[in-house]
Design a protein around this motif. Structure first.
Motif, PDB file in Angstrom:
ATOM      1  N   ARG A  88      44.572  39.725  43.990  1.00 15.23           N
ATOM      2  CA  ARG A  88      45.169  39.135  42.886  1.00 15.23           C
ATOM      3  C   ARG A  88      45.469  39.936  42.042  1.00 15.23           C
ATOM      4  O   ARG A  88      46.021  39.823  41.154  1.00 15.23           O
ATOM      5  N   ILE A  89      43.670  40.161  41.313  1.00 18.84           N
ATOM      6  CA  ILE A  89      44.184  40.385  40.417  1.00 18.84           C
ATOM      7  C   ILE A  89      43.993  42.190  39.780  1.00 18.84           C
ATOM      8  O   ILE A  89      44.658  42.036  38.604  1.00 18.84           O
ATOM      9  N   ALA A  90      43.997  43.108  40.988  1.00 15.01           N
ATOM     10  CA  ALA A  90      44.301  44.218  41.091  1.00 15.01           C
ATOM     11  C   ALA A  90      45.993  44.660  40.935  1.00 15.01           C
ATOM     12  O   ALA A  90      46.390  45.655  40.423  1.00 15.01           O
ATOM     13  N   ARG A  91      45.903  43.513  41.453  1.00 12.42           N
ATOM     14  CA  ARG A  91      47.939  43.495  41.762  1.00 12.42           C
ATOM     15  C   ARG A  91      48.407  43.593  39.935  1.00 12.42           C
ATOM     16  O   ARG A  91      49.108  43.963  39.658  1.00 12.42           O
TER      17      ARG A  91
ATOM     18  N   PRO B 163      48.822  51.323  36.267  1.00 18.93           N
ATOM     19  CA  PRO B 163      49.693  51.376  37.098  1.00 18.93           C
ATOM     20  C   PRO B 163      49.264  52.325  37.965  1.00 18.93           C
ATOM     21  O   PRO B 163      48.677  52.415  37.911  1.00 18.93           O
ATOM     22  N   ASN B 164      49.611  51.843  38.991  1.00 22.97           N
ATOM     23  CA  ASN B 164      49.232  52.520  40.312  1.00 22.97           C
ATOM     24  C   ASN B 164      47.267  52.342  40.947  1.00 22.97           C
ATOM     25  O   ASN B 164      47.427  53.248  41.297  1.00 22.97           O
ATOM     26  N   LEU B 165      47.085  51.663  40.802  1.00 18.83           N
ATOM     27  CA  LEU B 165      45.436  51.248  40.153  1.00 18.83           C
ATOM     28  C   LEU B 165      45.334  51.115  41.231  1.00 18.83           C
ATOM     29  O   LEU B 165      44.018  52.117  42.130  1.00 18.83           O
ATOM     30  N   ASP B 166      45.780  50.592  42.455  1.00 18.53           N
ATOM     31  CA  ASP B 166      44.995  50.299  44.032  1.00 18.53           C
ATOM     32  C   ASP B 166      44.807  51.962  44.817  1.00 18.53           C
ATOM     33  O   ASP B 166      44.149  51.944  45.165  1.00 18.53           O
ATOM     34  N   ARG B 167      46.034  53.135  44.151  1.00 18.00           N
ATOM     35  CA  ARG B 167      45.776  54.249  44.891  1.00 18.00           C
ATOM     36  C   ARG B 167      44.497  55.273  43.557  1.00 18.00           C
ATOM     37  O   ARG B 167      43.634  56.185  44.582  1.00 18.00           O
ATOM     38  N   GLU B 168      44.036  54.768  42.939  1.00 18.86           N
ATOM     39  CA  GLU B 168      43.835  55.044  41.313  1.00 18.86           C
ATOM     40  C   GLU B 168      41.707  54.982  42.024  1.00 18.86           C
ATOM     41  O   GLU B 168      40.662  55.554  41.560  1.00 18.86           O
ATOM     42  N   ILE B 169      41.370  53.812  42.706  1.00 20.10           N
ATOM     43  CA  ILE B 169      39.924  53.035  42.868  1.00 20.10           C
ATOM     44  C   ILE B 169      39.253  54.051  43.511  1.00 20.10           C
ATOM     45  O   ILE B 169      40.032  54.722  44.835  1.00 20.10           O
ATOM     46  N   VAL B 170      37.811  54.563  43.312  1.00 19.74           N
ATOM     47  CA  VAL B 170      37.265  55.506  43.624  1.00 19.74           C
ATOM     48  C   VAL B 170      35.697  54.540  43.440  1.00 19.74           C
ATOM     49  O   VAL B 170      34.719  55.439  44.562  1.00 19.74           O
ATOM     50  N   THR B 171      35.638  53.694  43.214  1.00 20.67           N
ATOM     51  CA  THR B 171      33.757  52.622  43.534  1.00 20.67           C
ATOM     52  C   THR B 171      34.359  51.581  42.629  1.00 20.67           C
ATOM     53  O   THR B 171      34.881  50.619  42.523  1.00 20.67           O
ATOM     54  N   SER B 172      34.245  50.816  43.548  1.00 20.71           N
ATOM     55  CA  SER B 172      34.311  49.208  42.961  1.00 20.71           C
ATOM     56  C   SER B 172      32.818  48.232  43.451  1.00 20.71           C
ATOM     57  O   SER B 172      31.905  48.411  44.214  1.00 20.71           O
ATOM     58  N   ARG B 173      32.778  47.014  43.030  1.00 24.97           N
ATOM     59  CA  ARG B 173      31.447  45.619  43.026  1.00 24.97           C
ATOM     60  C   ARG B 173      31.982  44.952  42.397  1.00 24.97           C
ATOM     61  O   ARG B 173      33.036  44.859  41.962  1.00 24.97           O
ATOM     62  N   LEU B 174      31.301  43.504  42.634  1.00 24.76           N
ATOM     63  CA  LEU B 174      31.956  42.219  42.132  1.00 24.76           C
ATOM     64  C   LEU B 174      31.264  41.406  41.974  1.00 24.76           C
ATOM     65  O   LEU B 174      29.654  41.909  42.851  1.00 24.76           O
TER      66      LEU B 174
END
Length: 513
Positions: A412-415, A423-434
């Motif tokens: 939801r936050i990413a959207r 813009p177009n964040l989902d396509r640009e992410i290369v690493t992630s943690r929570l």
């Protein structure tokens, strides 16, 4: 000076070695306490549960990105400079602090933007663009903030409130400064425009407080930022942690990671050391807890009959909100994004009521977006950006199962970010943690997963907070967000300053056998 009771006098004296201070936790409060104690003759051992120092200021490194886990806003650099001077060094020799401007970019739900800065004329212009009639009110608010700052920070920030008489002495000043009002109400008494009221009242959220319930003493933050600015440590906030560890080691102290404290040991009502989770015990002449104050009393002192901070009182206290934090790196740069951006949702008071009062996970949210690569590109691979986005959420009393909800909430936050500033964040992410409220409890030992400990309302401030000198056990001292003066880097560093007033120099300390 420490009040040495007859019970201590009755214990044998031991003068064969340098007095030993054990510090539980290596957050900024604990590290600052260790430096101050080391400078006053103590042999100091800092014990850290995690595999690296920092506590909430832990550093995550993955896939070429560096993510500061927690504090990223440095507003009173002199408090760090003091610690370096105590060791005969200069902060600038080890850490480079770079001013950040604007301090924050605030983006309203309709896309309008307000830049908060330390430039007086620029701020007047920003105020006038929103509401010309509020320029004079803003100037008067800033004068009032300065008056609160001079009392609340300069005079009382490092004063121990361990007697009711100390509290009684400041009552006239608190009444004069209208500390019985909330931050929002105080701001509203000067400002008529609702957007500007939000801009000038959000600061308590940086220390775990609700602007609609937090005492207006915290309006001092506005002037504190104007006085010293907002800074960032090149290399990340973790550079300050590394520098402090080096200072401690240079004094002959030690920082031991992967060492979880299971219990504070006592003898005749006096702290005598700690027991580790692995069963090992360490003797100490004094113990300083940088752990969450509620956690300290409820979990590290389970075997004593606590008179003030009983389980009942701890459970009935009010706690700060928690945080949902998503760290991510992108394969591209977003050069139009400021270092600190606050993205406001469609609701302000209603959302805060959901978080603090109703303790429900709302459908909407407001976000803090941190882009350190705006100031220091070395924190990400070339051509990339490092971010974290933080959403205030209710603590674990909400009943949210974050093992189930975390990914859905992240999406939801990413959207929302993709549709607004990234813009177009989902396509640009290369690493992630929570990091979720459950992690605040399980990983950071924070009661109910509250990210900032006790909520900073008037009846949980100053004398009403857990004291820096424990009310329950002699020779036990508290530093960090859960004691006086409170959360935020200036607060936790000032809590270590208080120790100079209540812990005797090592050469004057009567030893315990």
């Amino acid at each position: 000076m420490l009040d040495l009771s007859p019970r201590i006098d009755a214990l044998p004296f031991r003068a064969d070695a340098q007095p030993h201070a054990v510090v539980i936790g290596s957050g900024f409060g604990g590290l600052a306490a260790a430096v101050r104690l080391g400078a006053r003759g103590y042999r100091v051992t800092v014990l850290e549960k995690l595999d690296a120092p920092g506590g909430r200021a832990y550093v995550h490194r993955q896939d070429g990105f560096t993510f500061d886990a927690g504090p990223t806003i440095i507003t009173a650099p002199f408090l760090f400079e003091e610690l370096w001077r105590l060791c005969g060094r200069r902060l600038a020799d080890d850490v480079t602090l770079k001013p950040v401007s604007p301090f924050y970019r605030i983006r309203f739900a309709d896309g309008a933007v307000f830049d908060c800065s330390g430039d007086a004329e620029a701020m007047r212009q920003q105020i006038a663009l929103v509401s010309p009639g509020d320029v004079a009110g803003y100037e008067n608010f800033l004068k009032a903030s300065e008056a609160i700052f001079k009392v609340g920070f300069e005079e009382l920030g490092d004063v121990p409130f361990d007697s009711w008489t100390a509290m009684a002495r400041i009552v006239p000043a608190m009444l004069r400064l209208k500390s019985y009002r909330t931050v929002y109400d105080f701001v509203a008494s000067y400002i008529s425009d609702e957007r500007l009221r939000i801009v000038l009242s959000f600061h308590p959220l940086l220390i775990g407080g609700n602007p609609f319930t937090t005492t207006s003493i915290y309006c001092l933050i506005a002037f504190l930022e104007r006085r010293w600015g907002v800074h960032f440590a090149l290399g990340g906030t973790g550079q300050l942690v590394t520098g402090l560890v080096r200072l401690i080691e240079g004094q002959g102290g030690a920082v031991r990671c992967g060492e979880e404290v299971a219990e504070i040991l006592t003898q005749q009502g006096i702290a005598t050391g700690v027991k580790l989770a692995n069963g090992q015990t360490l003797q100490a002449d004094i113990v300083v807890s940088n752990a969450d104050s509620a956690w300290t009393y409820k979990h590290l002192l389970p075997s004593i009959a606590r008179k003030r901070w009983t389980d009942r009182r701890i459970d009935r206290a009010r706690y700060s909100m928690s945080l949902f934090v998503w760290y991510f790196g992108t394969r591209r740069r977003y050069d139009d994004i400021a270092h600190h951006t606050i993205l406001l949702g469609p609701r302000y008071r209603g959302l805060l009521d959901d978080i603090f009062e109703r303790k429900v996970l709302a459908e909407d949210f407001s976000l803090y977006l941190h882009r350190p690569t705006a100031t220091d590109p070395s924190l990400a691979p070339p051509g990339c950006d490092a971010f974290y986005v933080l959403s205030p959420v209710p603590h674990l009393e909400s009943g949210v199962d974050w093992s189930v909800q975390a990914e859905t909430y992240r999406q939801r936050i990413a959207r929302a970010l993709s549709e607004t500033v990234l813009p177009n964040l989902d396509r640009e992410i290369v690493t992630s943690r929570l990091l979720t409220p459950q992690d605040f409890q399980d990983r950071l030992s924070s009661h109910r997963g509250a990210a900032f400990g006790l909520e900073p309302i008037l009846t949980q401030s100053a004398w009403f907070r857990p004291h820096n000198r424990s009310e329950e056990v002699e020779r036990l001292f508290l530093v960090g967000a859960g004691t006086h003066p409170g959360a935020g880097l200036p607060g936790v560093l000032s809590s270590a300053r208080v120790l100079d007033e209540i812990v005797p120099d090592a050469k004057k300390l009567e030893r315990i056998a």
